[in-house]
Design an enzyme around this catalytic site. Structure first.
Site, PDB file in Angstrom:
ATOM      1  CG  ASP A  37      11.512 -47.121 -35.150  1.00 28.58           C
ATOM      2  OD1 ASP A  37      11.638 -47.827 -34.320  1.00 28.58           O
ATOM      3  OD2 ASP A  37      10.524 -47.126 -36.010  1.00 28.58           O
ATOM      4  CB  SER A 126       6.139 -60.188 -46.116  1.00 30.10           C
ATOM      5  OG  SER A 126       5.430 -58.927 -46.316  1.00 30.10           O
ATOM      6  CB  SER A 131      -0.447 -53.025 -39.928  1.00 31.69           C
ATOM      7  OG  SER A 131       0.810 -53.574 -39.772  1.00 31.69           O
ATOM      8  CG  ASP A 176       7.275 -49.923 -39.922  1.00 30.94           C
ATOM      9  OD1 ASP A 176       8.492 -49.702 -40.206  1.00 30.94           O
ATOM     10  OD2 ASP A 176       6.628 -50.780 -39.357  1.00 30.94           O
TER      11      ASP A 176
HETATM   12  C1  GLA Z   1       8.612 -52.530 -36.884  1.00 31.73           C
HETATM   13  C2  GLA Z   1       8.208 -51.192 -36.210  1.00 31.73           C
HETATM   14  C3  GLA Z   1       9.223 -50.159 -36.661  1.00 31.73           C
HETATM   15  C4  GLA Z   1      10.342 -50.597 -36.250  1.00 31.73           C
HETATM   16  C5  GLA Z   1      10.863 -51.890 -36.742  1.00 31.73           C
HETATM   17  C6  GLA Z   1      12.364 -52.467 -36.512  1.00 31.73           C
HETATM   18  O1  GLA Z   1       8.558 -52.503 -38.249  1.00 31.73           O
HETATM   19  O2  GLA Z   1       6.896 -50.952 -36.731  1.00 31.73           O
HETATM   20  O3  GLA Z   1       8.670 -49.063 -36.130  1.00 31.73           O
HETATM   21  O4  GLA Z   1      10.755 -50.380 -34.775  1.00 31.73           O
HETATM   22  O5  GLA Z   1       9.982 -52.847 -36.484  1.00 31.73           O
HETATM   23  O6  GLA Z   1      13.419 -51.599 -36.598  1.00 31.73           O
END
Ligand code: GLA
Length: 392
Positions: A37, A126, A131, A176
């Site tokens: 991402d 986890s 967050s 996320d």
């Molecule tokens: C974390 C980051 C996301 C992404 C993932 C790996 O969750 O917050 O933006 O980069 O790692 O895919």
């Protein structure tokens, strides 16, 4: 947690009266497309039905009061609109406070203070995005209680990411927050992070389930190693941009596997080259996996998940011993279509697609073997895909 209970808790902490409103923002699990991402690639996450609840009421002055039912021993944390800098020692309220700050930075200053009560049911550490869910929750609450109609839910996700990058110091991508803000029940989101174009893909697993396994380990330096991976990808991109044929690319996500293989030796540092190989190949796997799912080919989807794990373990080096044990055990069980590490890495969870009749066996066999080999228990969550953030 139901609404009455939340409001009762709120009035116990802050007193009754005024307009008290309730909101929820989910955590997420990513099915495939990891560490793509921030490389302009694709991701394929879905929102969960666990997440963070918030109860909020506007104030007439500029005080900000925060209380978490998860950290009752911390008690009430106070700040005000003219003191929006992060606390000296990290506390949970740095996430909602960061979002208040980020709204201001993005041209939507928050006009008054508020009282906020939080309750979350995402297991701590986890890697299921507690967050991000707190950031999206705060963004949605601010948008609603102050009436920022021009702020869309995609904006809420972007503001959450901006806040995490610039206020909390974690250079995460958009996945996320996007999943938490934009999720849709029974669907995964096929998101192109370069353009933010997205499509909802129905996750019809018929006779299978999504099973998340929590390793219950979180290795230290997660954020700094994450930021380091990101820098290594940026370095690889810079080297590749020196090649005339592909000088125009703006992210690794613009390369297909073939083109990358043709020019990969121009990435001087062998470690950065491995990181870039993961980013490019993972993006291609994600595109293929979504096609497989659409075509009802769950076996192929599962094989691509397995390949994703190998790449994250060997080329991206974000797995760890405990997670590899969980994934190796899963691969041995008949009825497991695919299993991989999910999220940022260095501990956290695995995600697997498991046939219904193998779900009990999966938990028994892995539960026992993991405890024997690691010395503590794993936790299992057979999950449903839920909606993105909402008021209720
Ligand atoms: C974390 C980051 C996301 C992404 C993932 C790996 O969750 O917050 O933006 O980069 O790692 O895919």
């Amino acid at each position: 947690m139901d609404k009455e209970q939340l409001i009762e808790e709120f009035t116990e902490v802050y007193g009754g009266g005024g307009e008290i409103r309730c909101f929820f923002a989910p955590g997420r699990v990513n099915l495939i497309g990891e560490h793509t991402d921030y490389n302009g690639g694709h991701v394929f996450p879905c929102a969960l039905t666990i997440g963070t609840y918030g109860v909020i009421r506007r104030r007439d002055d500029d005080k900000l009061r925060f209380y978490s039912m998860n950290f009752q021993e911390v008690g009430m944390l106070e700040s005000d609109l003219s003191h929006l800098e992060p606390a000296k020692e990290a506390v949970w309220s740095d996430y909602p406070k960061g979002v208040v700050w980020a709204f201001g930075e993005k041209g939507h200053p928050i006009p008054t203070g508020f009282d906020l009560l939080i309750y979350g049911n995402i297991p701590a550490g986890s890697g299921l995005s507690s967050s991000a869910s707190l950031e999206v929750l705060t963004g949605l609450m601010l948008k609603e209680i102050y009436g920022f109609e021009g702020v869309s839910m995609v904006d809420v996700a972007l503001i959450g990411q901006y806040s995490e990058n610039n206020y909390n110091g974690m250079n995460c991508g958009i996945m996320d927050q996007f999943a938490s803000a934009m999720g849709k029940k029974d669907h995964a989101i096929f998101l192109d992070t370069a353009t933010l174009r997205y499509e909802y893909a129905p996750v019809r697993l018929d006779d299978a389930k999504i099973v998340i396994t929590n390793s219950k380990v979180k290795h230290s330096l997660v954020d700094s190693k994450y930021n380091e991976r990101r820098e290594q990808c940026e370095e690889a991109l810079k080297d590749l941009q020196k090649v005339a044929d592909i000088a125009h690319i703006k992210s690794l996500g613009e390369l297909d596997r073939e083109t990358f293989e043709k020019y990969e030796l121009s990435v001087k540092d062998p470690v950065c080259r491995m990181r870039a190989r993961h980013a490019v190949c993972e993006d291609q796997r994600t595109i293929e996996a979504v096609q497989a799912l659409k075509g009802g080919d769950l076996k192929r989807f599962g094989r691509l998940m397995n390949a994703s794990h190998v790449s994250l373990r060997d080329d991206y080096e974000v797995s760890c011993e405990e997670i590899d044990i969980l994934v190796d055990l899963a691969w041995e069980i008949s009825g497991v279509l695919g299993a991989r590490i999910t999220g940022g890495g260095f501990g956290g969870c695995t995600v697997a697609i498991v046939q219904n009749d193998a779900v009990d066996r999966y938990q028994d066999v892995i539960g026992r073997a993991y405890r024997e080999r690691v010395g503590h228990s794993a936790e299992f969550y057979v999950v449903d895909i839920g909606d993105g953030a909402y008021a209720f």
